[in-house]
Structure formats: C-alpha cells, structure tokens
Design a protein around this motif. Sequence first.
Motif, PDB file in Angstrom:
ATOM      1  N   CYS A  76     -16.686   5.888  44.190  1.00  0.00           N
ATOM      2  CA  CYS A  76     -17.068   7.072  43.397  1.00  0.00           C
ATOM      3  C   CYS A  76     -15.929   8.205  43.908  1.00  0.00           C
ATOM      4  O   CYS A  76     -16.142   8.998  44.726  1.00  0.00           O
ATOM      5  CB  CYS A  76     -18.180   7.812  43.267  1.00  0.00           C
ATOM      6  N   ILE A 136     -18.184  15.894  32.358  1.00  0.00           N
ATOM      7  CA  ILE A 136     -17.228  14.775  31.475  1.00  0.00           C
ATOM      8  C   ILE A 136     -17.673  15.057  29.931  1.00  0.00           C
ATOM      9  O   ILE A 136     -19.120  14.540  29.788  1.00  0.00           O
ATOM     10  CB  ILE A 136     -16.967  13.536  31.953  1.00  0.00           C
ATOM     11  N   GLY A 155     -17.186  13.893  25.887  1.00  0.00           N
ATOM     12  CA  GLY A 155     -16.530  12.991  25.091  1.00  0.00           C
ATOM     13  C   GLY A 155     -16.664  13.233  23.705  1.00  0.00           C
ATOM     14  O   GLY A 155     -17.741  13.675  23.194  1.00  0.00           O
ATOM     15  N   LEU A 200     -18.504   4.564  26.073  1.00  0.00           N
ATOM     16  CA  LEU A 200     -17.803   5.601  27.209  1.00  0.00           C
ATOM     17  C   LEU A 200     -18.702   6.318  27.980  1.00  0.00           C
ATOM     18  O   LEU A 200     -18.543   6.219  29.499  1.00  0.00           O
ATOM     19  CB  LEU A 200     -16.985   6.506  26.291  1.00  0.00           C
ATOM     20  N   GLU A 201     -19.716   6.481  27.391  1.00  0.00           N
ATOM     21  CA  GLU A 201     -20.908   7.241  28.230  1.00  0.00           C
ATOM     22  C   GLU A 201     -21.254   6.154  29.352  1.00  0.00           C
ATOM     23  O   GLU A 201     -21.577   6.657  30.390  1.00  0.00           O
ATOM     24  CB  GLU A 201     -22.149   7.511  27.525  1.00  0.00           C
ATOM     25  N   ASN A 222     -20.076   3.940  30.740  1.00  0.00           N
ATOM     26  CA  ASN A 222     -19.054   3.500  31.746  1.00  0.00           C
ATOM     27  C   ASN A 222     -18.773   4.547  32.625  1.00  0.00           C
ATOM     28  O   ASN A 222     -18.583   4.410  33.788  1.00  0.00           O
ATOM     29  CB  ASN A 222     -17.756   2.726  30.953  1.00  0.00           C
ATOM     30  N   LEU A 223     -18.702   5.663  32.002  1.00  0.00           N
ATOM     31  CA  LEU A 223     -18.448   6.870  32.789  1.00  0.00           C
ATOM     32  C   LEU A 223     -19.659   7.395  33.831  1.00  0.00           C
ATOM     33  O   LEU A 223     -19.376   7.876  34.961  1.00  0.00           O
ATOM     34  CB  LEU A 223     -18.048   8.207  32.063  1.00  0.00           C
ATOM     35  N   GLN A 224     -20.988   6.995  33.167  1.00  0.00           N
ATOM     36  CA  GLN A 224     -22.000   7.164  34.102  1.00  0.00           C
ATOM     37  C   GLN A 224     -22.001   6.649  35.399  1.00  0.00           C
ATOM     38  O   GLN A 224     -22.688   6.708  36.379  1.00  0.00           O
ATOM     39  CB  GLN A 224     -23.397   7.248  33.361  1.00  0.00           C
ATOM     40  N   VAL A 280     -19.310   4.889  36.756  1.00  0.00           N
ATOM     41  CA  VAL A 280     -18.184   5.279  37.951  1.00  0.00           C
ATOM     42  C   VAL A 280     -18.318   6.827  38.246  1.00  0.00           C
ATOM     43  O   VAL A 280     -17.965   6.795  39.286  1.00  0.00           O
ATOM     44  CB  VAL A 280     -16.886   5.435  36.695  1.00  0.00           C
ATOM     45  N   VAL A 281     -19.047   7.595  37.674  1.00  0.00           N
ATOM     46  CA  VAL A 281     -19.063   8.920  37.972  1.00  0.00           C
ATOM     47  C   VAL A 281     -20.487   9.350  38.102  1.00  0.00           C
ATOM     48  O   VAL A 281     -21.000  10.258  37.363  1.00  0.00           O
ATOM     49  CB  VAL A 281     -18.561  10.132  37.081  1.00  0.00           C
ATOM     50  N   VAL A 334     -22.422  13.502  32.127  1.00  0.00           N
ATOM     51  CA  VAL A 334     -21.561  12.855  30.986  1.00  0.00           C
ATOM     52  C   VAL A 334     -22.397  13.292  29.717  1.00  0.00           C
ATOM     53  O   VAL A 334     -23.679  12.832  29.571  1.00  0.00           O
ATOM     54  CB  VAL A 334     -21.416  11.314  31.252  1.00  0.00           C
TER      55      VAL A 334
END
Length: 162
Positions: free
Chosen positions: A52, A60, A62, A73-74, A76-78, A80-81, A86
Amino acid sequence: TLGLRHIGLAARASGMTAELWQEGDVVFFELCFSSVATLADPGDAAAGQAACPFPPGLTILGLDDSNIARSTLETNLQNVVPNGTVLMYGKDLDEVEEFKRTALESGDILILDENVDLPGADLHGSVILKELIQKGYDEFACIRSGNSDPSAEALSTRSGAH
C-alpha cells in the motif's frame, strides 16, 4: 466475428463469462470474472509498505455508468488502498450530481468514465471534470474509456494520455 470468437475463447479459457447484447441501436458487452485478493502478513511492515504505497485517509471517487465497471473498480481499489475510502457513482443522474458534490467536498482522486450513457443524458467525464475544476477541484483525476475507435484514441492522445 473473428474478434468476438477470440474474446469468447479467451473468456472461457480464463473462467470468465462474456455477454454481448443489443438494445435498439446500442450494443453492450460485459466481461465478468471472479477474483481473490491476498493480503500481506500484517506483521511484515516492509510488505505492508510495498502493498500500500498510498497515504492513509485518501478518498477515491469513481464515476461510471456500467455496474460491472463500478463494482470491479471498487473491489480492486479497496484491495490496493485498504486504508482509504472508495466510493462509486453513476447508476443514475442523481448519483452523477452526488459524485460532483462529493468530489468538491472530499475527493482526493477522481476516476471518471469518458462516456457516461444514462437515460436522458449524454455525459462526458472530461466535461464533468472541467466543471469541477472551474468550481475549485485541484486534486488528481483520471479519465478512462472503453472506446477505442480512432477518434477516441486521437482525443485521448491530444488530451495527454499515455
């Protein structure tokens, strides 16, 4: 049809489901797959930093009209971050307005679909972003698009895509 057959073969070989359908003069394509996130050992500080690289507390946002794009996207972003927030918008015009308000209030990173096709509106992420910038948004933003026709590619290149 050769391209569609290749997509179908690749999707099946990868355990994905590909769907193609038409509503009036609009053709829709969705590719669905399952994924499993793996987390680093919480006791390994170096792995945690590598996993991270984002500072804690990022918000973030979207904007996308596709449910599968928002969901993917949600997720994957959750992953990664994990130490950020998100939020995804775009299922209807009310959510587009909520996205704009939230972006101005607390958005650190914005990810906007270029072509937001909702009933009663033909919206473009680049136009929405220009509106937000005029209203004071000065953080990071990214425009994305699944459109790869030559005019879309030319617009992306002129706009600084790389």
